[in-house]
Design a protein around this motif. Structure first.
Motif, PDB file in Angstrom:
ATOM      1  N   GLU A 109      -9.392  18.328   4.124  1.00  0.00           N
ATOM      2  CA  GLU A 109      -9.362  17.516   5.343  1.00  0.00           C
ATOM      3  C   GLU A 109     -10.614  17.646   6.211  1.00  0.00           C
ATOM      4  O   GLU A 109     -11.125  16.612   6.694  1.00  0.00           O
ATOM      5  CB  GLU A 109      -8.119  17.839   6.174  1.00  0.00           C
ATOM      6  CG  GLU A 109      -6.821  17.341   5.584  1.00  0.00           C
ATOM      7  CD  GLU A 109      -6.225  18.316   4.584  1.00  0.00           C
ATOM      8  OE1 GLU A 109      -5.127  18.050   4.086  1.00  0.00           O
ATOM      9  OE2 GLU A 109      -6.886  19.349   4.289  1.00  0.00           O
ATOM     10  N   ARG A 113     -12.962  14.445   7.316  1.00  0.00           N
ATOM     11  CA  ARG A 113     -13.238  14.079   8.708  1.00  0.00           C
ATOM     12  C   ARG A 113     -14.730  13.864   8.929  1.00  0.00           C
ATOM     13  O   ARG A 113     -15.130  12.967   9.684  1.00  0.00           O
ATOM     14  CB  ARG A 113     -12.712  15.162   9.655  1.00  0.00           C
ATOM     15  CG  ARG A 113     -11.186  15.222   9.709  1.00  0.00           C
ATOM     16  CD  ARG A 113     -10.694  16.144  10.807  1.00  0.00           C
ATOM     17  NE  ARG A 113      -9.246  16.275  10.744  1.00  0.00           N
ATOM     18  CZ  ARG A 113      -8.599  17.271  10.139  1.00  0.00           C
ATOM     19  NH1 ARG A 113      -9.309  18.258   9.573  1.00  0.00           N
ATOM     20  NH2 ARG A 113      -7.285  17.308  10.113  1.00  0.00           N
ATOM     21  N   VAL A 116     -15.602  10.332   7.339  1.00  0.00           N
ATOM     22  CA  VAL A 116     -15.166   9.135   8.067  1.00  0.00           C
ATOM     23  C   VAL A 116     -15.823   9.027   9.439  1.00  0.00           C
ATOM     24  O   VAL A 116     -15.868   7.937  10.024  1.00  0.00           O
ATOM     25  CB  VAL A 116     -13.628   9.106   8.218  1.00  0.00           C
ATOM     26  CG1 VAL A 116     -12.954   9.113   6.857  1.00  0.00           C
ATOM     27  CG2 VAL A 116     -13.116  10.267   9.071  1.00  0.00           C
ATOM     28  N   VAL A 166      -8.496   5.141  -0.294  1.00  0.00           N
ATOM     29  CA  VAL A 166      -8.495   4.946   1.156  1.00  0.00           C
ATOM     30  C   VAL A 166      -7.109   5.236   1.731  1.00  0.00           C
ATOM     31  O   VAL A 166      -6.980   5.893   2.778  1.00  0.00           O
ATOM     32  CB  VAL A 166      -8.949   3.518   1.511  1.00  0.00           C
ATOM     33  CG1 VAL A 166      -8.647   3.199   2.973  1.00  0.00           C
ATOM     34  CG2 VAL A 166     -10.443   3.359   1.246  1.00  0.00           C
ATOM     35  N   ALA A 167      -6.066   4.778   1.056  1.00  0.00           N
ATOM     36  CA  ALA A 167      -4.707   5.052   1.530  1.00  0.00           C
ATOM     37  C   ALA A 167      -4.418   6.546   1.507  1.00  0.00           C
ATOM     38  O   ALA A 167      -3.795   7.092   2.433  1.00  0.00           O
ATOM     39  CB  ALA A 167      -3.696   4.304   0.663  1.00  0.00           C
ATOM     40  N   THR A 168      -4.883   7.226   0.485  1.00  0.00           N
ATOM     41  CA  THR A 168      -4.659   8.669   0.376  1.00  0.00           C
ATOM     42  C   THR A 168      -5.415   9.421   1.461  1.00  0.00           C
ATOM     43  O   THR A 168      -4.875  10.351   2.075  1.00  0.00           O
ATOM     44  CB  THR A 168      -5.087   9.162  -1.018  1.00  0.00           C
ATOM     45  OG1 THR A 168      -4.298   8.505  -2.011  1.00  0.00           O
ATOM     46  CG2 THR A 168      -4.898  10.668  -1.154  1.00  0.00           C
ATOM     47  N   VAL A 169      -6.642   9.024   1.716  1.00  0.00           N
ATOM     48  CA  VAL A 169      -7.435   9.676   2.767  1.00  0.00           C
ATOM     49  C   VAL A 169      -6.757   9.508   4.125  1.00  0.00           C
ATOM     50  O   VAL A 169      -6.661  10.471   4.909  1.00  0.00           O
ATOM     51  CB  VAL A 169      -8.860   9.094   2.803  1.00  0.00           C
ATOM     52  CG1 VAL A 169      -9.597   9.548   4.074  1.00  0.00           C
ATOM     53  CG2 VAL A 169      -9.643   9.520   1.567  1.00  0.00           C
ATOM     54  N   ARG A 170      -6.269   8.323   4.407  1.00  0.00           N
ATOM     55  CA  ARG A 170      -5.612   8.093   5.695  1.00  0.00           C
ATOM     56  C   ARG A 170      -4.399   8.997   5.867  1.00  0.00           C
ATOM     57  O   ARG A 170      -4.162   9.560   6.950  1.00  0.00           O
ATOM     58  CB  ARG A 170      -5.204   6.629   5.809  1.00  0.00           C
ATOM     59  CG  ARG A 170      -6.378   5.694   6.078  1.00  0.00           C
ATOM     60  CD  ARG A 170      -5.955   4.245   6.044  1.00  0.00           C
ATOM     61  NE  ARG A 170      -7.069   3.360   6.390  1.00  0.00           N
ATOM     62  CZ  ARG A 170      -7.078   2.061   6.160  1.00  0.00           C
ATOM     63  NH1 ARG A 170      -6.033   1.482   5.592  1.00  0.00           N
ATOM     64  NH2 ARG A 170      -8.123   1.338   6.498  1.00  0.00           N
ATOM     65  N   ARG A 171      -3.622   9.151   4.805  1.00  0.00           N
ATOM     66  CA  ARG A 171      -2.434  10.008   4.899  1.00  0.00           C
ATOM     67  C   ARG A 171      -2.825  11.483   5.032  1.00  0.00           C
ATOM     68  O   ARG A 171      -2.163  12.232   5.752  1.00  0.00           O
ATOM     69  CB  ARG A 171      -1.542   9.800   3.685  1.00  0.00           C
ATOM     70  CG  ARG A 171      -0.862   8.436   3.662  1.00  0.00           C
ATOM     71  CD  ARG A 171       0.272   8.399   2.659  1.00  0.00           C
ATOM     72  NE  ARG A 171       1.312   9.354   2.998  1.00  0.00           N
ATOM     73  CZ  ARG A 171       2.396   9.569   2.242  1.00  0.00           C
ATOM     74  NH1 ARG A 171       2.570   8.890   1.112  1.00  0.00           N
ATOM     75  NH2 ARG A 171       3.292  10.463   2.611  1.00  0.00           N
ATOM     76  N   LEU A 173      -5.537  12.658   6.467  1.00  0.00           N
ATOM     77  CA  LEU A 173      -6.007  12.872   7.838  1.00  0.00           C
ATOM     78  C   LEU A 173      -4.877  12.707   8.844  1.00  0.00           C
ATOM     79  O   LEU A 173      -4.977  13.193   9.974  1.00  0.00           O
ATOM     80  CB  LEU A 173      -7.146  11.900   8.150  1.00  0.00           C
ATOM     81  CG  LEU A 173      -8.426  12.116   7.331  1.00  0.00           C
ATOM     82  CD1 LEU A 173      -9.484  11.101   7.723  1.00  0.00           C
ATOM     83  CD2 LEU A 173      -8.950  13.530   7.515  1.00  0.00           C
ATOM     84  N   GLY A 174      -3.809  12.032   8.436  1.00  0.00           N
ATOM     85  CA  GLY A 174      -2.643  11.891   9.313  1.00  0.00           C
ATOM     86  C   GLY A 174      -1.726  13.087   9.269  1.00  0.00           C
ATOM     87  O   GLY A 174      -0.743  13.138  10.022  1.00  0.00           O
TER      88      GLY A 174
END
Length: 210
Positions: A109, A113, A116, A166-171, A173-174
């Motif tokens: 993570e 960060r 992005v 991209v979907a995996t990265v968003r999750r 970082l979430g």
């Protein structure tokens, strides 16, 4: 087989990238200079640029591996296995082992960060996507077992994987649970490659109310 100079060069490259990544994690990408990386790694700026064309490549030093992984998936597949299936299997294997290139590795993570938050790094990633697409298209075009549209298939594969990552990265970082993220990543990979092989079937929209 690589000679000693090649191995030494690879070690130097990896050392510089490791030192640079540590500095980026500590201070942020934009606040670290090439001169500072060189000093911390105990090399000259010339040596840094001999291994990395751009500052962004110091952070994304594993990306060149993607080209060879994609090429090898096509080149080394069995004769009865199509290229889409071979690439699907390769990407699923990376996900299963939580390989860094799958963005499913433990503790990644802070690195994500940095990526992005730096527009120039995002821009470099977009350029690299094109480089992977070109390399994959070249490999497909040179494969006598493949008779389809090499450029089209390469573009579809790269675009599909970008959507999954991209979907995996968003999750990640979430702060979602990593096991859940990994399962969703694999499921979406399968759906993406099913769509490439068989097309996308859309559910009909319900009729509008009068």
């Amino acid at each position: 087989m690589p000679n000693r100079g090649d191995r030494g060069g690879s070690r130097t490259r990896a050392h510089i990238a490791d030192v640079a990544t540590g500095l980026f994690l500590e201070r942020g990408f934009d606040d670290v200079t090439i001169a500072e990386v060189a000093a911390a790694a105990g090399v000259s700026k010339v040596t840094v640029f001999a291994h990395f064309a751009k500052k962004e490549d110091l952070l994304l030093d594993r990306l060149p591996d993607v080209v060879e992984i994609a090429r090898a998936a096509v080149r080394e597949r069995a004769d009865d296995v199509g290229p889409v299936t071979a690439i699907r299997q390769t990407l699923l294997a990376l996900a299963e082992e939580r390989h860094g290139l799958s963005v499913l590795a433990e503790g990644i993570e802070p690195f994500l960060r940095i990526v992005v938050a730096a527009p120039t790094v995002i821009a470099r990633l977009r350029v690299f996507e094109h480089e992977v697409e070109v390399a994959l298209a070249e490999e497909l075009a040179s494969d006598r077992r493949f008779t389809g549209d090499a450029a089209l298939l390469a573009g579809l594969v790269v675009a599909a994987y970008r959507v999954v990552v991209v979907a995996t990265v968003r999750r990640r970082l979430g702060g979602d649970d990593l096991a859940d993220i990994a399962a969703a990543h694999r499921q979406r990979l399968r759906r993406a490659f099913d769509a490439i092989e068989h097309g996308i079937s859309a559910e009909p929209r319900p009729p509008a109310r009068p």
